[in-house]
Scaffold this motif. Structure first.
Motif, PDB file in Angstrom:
ATOM      1  N   ALA A  45      64.904  20.730  44.004  1.00 59.98           N
ATOM      2  CA  ALA A  45      64.195  19.905  44.995  1.00 59.98           C
ATOM      3  C   ALA A  45      62.906  19.352  44.375  1.00 59.98           C
ATOM      4  N   PRO A  46      62.436  18.202  44.862  1.00 60.06           N
ATOM      5  CA  PRO A  46      61.228  17.589  44.282  1.00 60.06           C
ATOM      6  C   PRO A  46      60.017  18.509  44.237  1.00 60.06           C
ATOM      7  N   ARG A  47      59.902  19.459  45.155  1.00 62.90           N
ATOM      8  CA  ARG A  47      58.720  20.324  45.170  1.00 62.90           C
ATOM      9  C   ARG A  47      58.641  21.211  43.922  1.00 62.90           C
ATOM     10  N   TRP A  48      59.801  21.423  43.257  1.00 68.69           N
ATOM     11  CA  TRP A  48      59.827  22.264  42.065  1.00 68.69           C
ATOM     12  C   TRP A  48      59.715  21.458  40.767  1.00 68.69           C
ATOM     13  N   TRP A  49      59.754  20.133  40.863  1.00 65.92           N
ATOM     14  CA  TRP A  49      59.725  19.314  39.659  1.00 65.92           C
ATOM     15  C   TRP A  49      58.477  19.519  38.794  1.00 65.92           C
ATOM     16  N   PRO A  50      57.279  19.619  39.372  1.00 66.25           N
ATOM     17  CA  PRO A  50      56.100  19.842  38.511  1.00 66.25           C
ATOM     18  C   PRO A  50      56.219  21.131  37.679  1.00 66.25           C
ATOM     19  N   GLY A  51      56.757  22.193  38.302  1.00 64.14           N
ATOM     20  CA  GLY A  51      56.930  23.439  37.560  1.00 64.14           C
ATOM     21  C   GLY A  51      57.945  23.292  36.452  1.00 64.14           C
ATOM     22  N   HIS A  52      59.088  22.619  36.754  1.00 65.84           N
ATOM     23  CA  HIS A  52      60.096  22.382  35.717  1.00 65.84           C
ATOM     24  C   HIS A  52      59.505  21.583  34.557  1.00 65.84           C
ATOM     25  N   LEU A  53      58.753  20.537  34.915  1.00 67.34           N
ATOM     26  CA  LEU A  53      58.170  19.679  33.884  1.00 67.34           C
ATOM     27  C   LEU A  53      57.183  20.451  33.019  1.00 67.34           C
ATOM     28  N   LEU A  54      56.341  21.280  33.665  1.00 69.21           N
ATOM     29  CA  LEU A  54      55.362  22.053  32.914  1.00 69.21           C
ATOM     30  C   LEU A  54      56.050  22.997  31.921  1.00 69.21           C
ATOM     31  N   VAL A  55      57.115  23.654  32.378  1.00 67.88           N
ATOM     32  CA  VAL A  55      57.832  24.576  31.498  1.00 67.88           C
ATOM     33  C   VAL A  55      58.478  23.818  30.342  1.00 67.88           C
TER      34      VAL A  55
END
Length: 244
Positions: free
Chosen positions: A11-21
């Motif tokens: 979901a879009p709310r998790w995208w920043p975390g995925h991108l950071l990792v």
């Protein structure tokens, strides 16, 4: 990670975390690879730089009873002595055979293995008498290769322990690859020399390993966090279901 009601890891709310990792992982992989390359360059440079330095007397860097100095791999040396008769061996190489004859060093009772050159076959003209040799100093090898026929004069590696049985005197802890071959042999070129010592560039390798471990840890922490979120939501959904 889709087993918990309402939990969608993409979901879009998790995208920043995925991108950071992903960014952290990419940086760790890049820096690890960079440190690894620096270490390899250091090993290559160590061997090249020493082989291009001015030759020194063998006894100034290595004595008969001394352990091999790890910072002298590839050092050009000069040595004078007397060839040991009937002690020549042939070390198998990709480009033929190294012809190795011990040289009793003047002023000592110990002998120094000398790579006289390269032969296409395990056969070479014998040498005798006195000689003055210039060459590159190398530590004896220990590749773990097995000698299929200990009775012959062909060896899979140049190791002092294998040569001791063939001479009646002590041996130096290293050997010399002659810069000028003896008659009938081809020169042992720089590409045929063993690599620099094992510890050369080791610090950069461990730095590289640390970066790669950091990248793997970042992925682990993020995945673990998402699993915890899923479990918390699954428990919450189960509690609501039981109350209903």
């Amino acid at each position: 990670m889709t087993g918990a009601p309402g939990f969608r890891p993409w979901a879009p709310r998790w995208w920043p975390g995925h991108l950071l990792v992903l960014v952290l992982l990419g940086v760790a992989v890049f820096l690890g690879a960079w440190q690894f390359d620096v270490g390899q360059d250091e090993r290559d440079s160590a061997a090249r730089d020493l082989t291009r330095s001015d030759p020194v007397a063998l006894t100034s860097v290595l004595g008969p009873d001394d352990p091999f100095p790890g910072d002298r791999v590839g050092q050009p040396v000069t040595v004078a002595g007397t060839w040991v008769p009937d002690a020549t061996v042939y070390v198998s190489r990709d480009a033929g055979y190294w012809v190795v004859t011990p040289l009793t060093v003047d002023g000592s009772d110990a002998a120094l293995p000398v790579v006289r050159g390269v032969s296409d076959t395990p056969d070479a003209e014998p040498v005798s008498g006195t000689a003055e040799v210039a060459g590159w100093l190398q530590p004896t090898e220990g590749t773990g290769a097995v000698d299929d026929d200990p009775a012959d004069d062909v060896l899979p590696q140049l190791r002092v322990a294998d040569l001791v049985q063939r001479v009646d005197q002590d041996l130096f802890s290293g050997y010399v690859v002659a810069t000028e071959p003896t008659a009938g042999l081809a020169a042992a070129t720089l590409e045929q020399l063993p690599e620099a010592g094992r510890l050369t560039g080791a610090r950069n390798f461990f730095y590289a390993l640390e970066w790669w471990i950091f990248g793997a840890f970042a992925v682990f922490v993020w995945v673990r966090y998402l699993l915890d979120v899923r479990q918390d939501r699954a428990r919450a959904a189960g509690s609501v279901g039981s109350e209903a």
